[in-house]
Design a protein around this motif. Structure first.
Motif, PDB file in Angstrom:
ATOM      1  N   SER A 296       1.142   0.943  -2.406  1.00  0.00           N
ATOM      2  CA  SER A 296       0.005   0.654  -3.285  1.00  0.00           C
ATOM      3  C   SER A 296      -0.246   1.816  -4.234  1.00  0.00           C
ATOM      4  CB  SER A 296      -1.260   0.378  -2.461  1.00  0.00           C
ATOM      5  OG  SER A 296      -1.144  -0.798  -1.710  1.00  0.00           O
TER       6      SER A 296
ATOM      7  N   LYS B  39     -11.004   1.300  -4.031  1.00  0.00           N
ATOM      8  CA  LYS B  39     -11.735   0.647  -5.123  1.00  0.00           C
ATOM      9  C   LYS B  39     -13.136   1.232  -5.173  1.00  0.00           C
ATOM     10  CE  LYS B  39     -12.589  -3.903  -7.141  1.00  0.00           C
ATOM     11  NZ  LYS B  39     -13.991  -3.687  -7.567  1.00  0.00           N
TER      12      LYS B  39
ATOM     13  N   ASP C 179     -11.276   1.094 -12.014  1.00  0.00           N
ATOM     14  CA  ASP C 179     -12.174   1.200 -10.862  1.00  0.00           C
ATOM     15  C   ASP C 179     -11.424   1.458  -9.549  1.00  0.00           C
ATOM     16  OD1 ASP C 179     -11.060  -1.306 -11.233  1.00  0.00           O
ATOM     17  OD2 ASP C 179     -12.781  -2.407 -10.447  1.00  0.00           O
ATOM     18  N   PHE C 180     -10.196   1.995  -9.656  1.00  0.00           N
ATOM     19  CA  PHE C 180      -9.441   2.406  -8.468  1.00  0.00           C
ATOM     20  C   PHE C 180      -9.130   3.894  -8.569  1.00  0.00           C
ATOM     21  CE2 PHE C 180      -8.588  -2.123  -8.589  1.00  0.00           C
ATOM     22  CZ  PHE C 180      -8.583  -2.489  -7.258  1.00  0.00           C
TER      23      PHE C 180
ATOM     24  N   ARG D 143      -4.587  -6.195  -8.606  1.00  0.00           N
ATOM     25  CA  ARG D 143      -5.923  -5.710  -8.258  1.00  0.00           C
ATOM     26  C   ARG D 143      -6.325  -6.242  -6.877  1.00  0.00           C
ATOM     27  NH1 ARG D 143      -9.694  -3.662 -11.504  1.00  0.00           N
ATOM     28  NH2 ARG D 143     -11.278  -4.897 -10.404  1.00  0.00           N
ATOM     29  N   HIS D 144      -6.025  -7.496  -6.610  1.00  0.00           N
ATOM     30  CA  HIS D 144      -6.351  -8.076  -5.307  1.00  0.00           C
ATOM     31  C   HIS D 144      -5.521  -7.404  -4.219  1.00  0.00           C
ATOM     32  CE1 HIS D 144      -5.919 -11.133  -2.036  1.00  0.00           C
ATOM     33  NE2 HIS D 144      -7.225 -11.185  -2.204  1.00  0.00           N
TER      34      HIS D 144
ATOM     35  N   THR E 125      -6.879  -3.968  -3.515  1.00  0.00           N
ATOM     36  CA  THR E 125      -8.151  -4.049  -2.791  1.00  0.00           C
ATOM     37  C   THR E 125      -7.927  -4.347  -1.313  1.00  0.00           C
ATOM     38  OG1 THR E 125      -9.312  -4.824  -4.783  1.00  0.00           O
ATOM     39  CG2 THR E 125     -10.383  -5.239  -2.663  1.00  0.00           C
TER      40      THR E 125
END
Length: 234
Positions: free
Chosen positions: A201, A233, A218-219, A182-183, A186
């Motif tokens: 990605s 995101k 949420d992506f 997730r990081h 983002t």
């Protein structure tokens, strides 16, 4: 689950993927929020979203993926391995692998311009020719003749690889947990100036979002004006 039986808990489970259920279970253990009087009516998707919104993302570290990524450049992996926490890497070694037949990754901005691509291709071919020449010349260096066969091979490939460009294609094994991914998504997924980061990605997201949709809800992938993609995101 044995744990639930031992504690006489009745977990009201909603339909979801096993990876997302593991995230929920981990979160519920933190509060022992299983069963009547302890558990809200949230679905798994809603529960995981609540954890993410609250910044309680340590529970996402319990789910992991291992990928074998090929067809990427060493320029890409030089950037990728800067992501350390939650990641593990094993990459093709240029010390042990002969790169005489190496492939090269062409950036789209170069490929779309014939004159520029021609110059780029000429430079790549010259570098590869020099690599092969160095392999031969270093191999015949008298100073190396006294080395063991293993160290002689390591030395000549280490010396020769110095002329290979960042565009050289490589392979890398990546293991990462959901929080780390997730990081990464983002930070790297929407970089307009780095097509390779964006493309990788998007590819990784398409895999993990199928196996853990709640963890990555949420992506979203969006098309860019140049027909490439980016991961955004929400």
């Amino acid at each position: 689950m044995t744990f639930l039986k031992e504690h006489s808990f009745n977990w009201k489970r909603s339909q979801c993927e096993p990876a997302d259920e593991l995230v929920e279970a981990s979160g519920r253990v933190c509060y022992m929020s299983f069963g009547d009087g302890r558990q809200s009516d949230k679905t798994n998707k809603e529960y995981v979203k609540h954890l993410i919104d609250q910044g309680h993302e340590s529970v996402l570290e319990h789910i992991n993926w291992t990928f074998i990524v090929s067809g990427v450049s060493r320029a890409f992996t030089h950037q990728l391995v800067r992501h350390r926490v939650g990641f593990a890497y094993s990459q093709l070694s240029q010390q042990y692998h002969d790169e005489s037949e190496a492939c090269f990754v062409v950036p789209p901005s170069i490929r779309c311009c014939p004159k520029t691509f021609s110059k780029w291709q000429e430079s790549i071919e010259n570098n590869l020719t020099l690599y092969k020449k160095l392999i031969y010349e270093v191999n015949n260096d008298e100073l190396l003749c006294h080395s063991s066969k293993k160290e002689r091979l390591r030395d000549l490939r280490s010396a020769s690889r110095s002329v290979l460009p960042n565009a050289t294609e490589t392979k890398i094994v990546i293991t990462a947990n959901a929080r780390a991914l997730r990081h990464f998504f983002t930070m790297r997924g929407a970089l307009e100036g780095d097509w390779e980061m964006r493309e990788v990605s998007c590819e990784l997201f398409q895999i993990v979002s199928k196996e853990a949709p709640a963890a990555f809800q949420d992506f979203i992938i969006k098309e860019m004006p140049n027909n490439s993609r980016k991961l955004v995101k929400l």
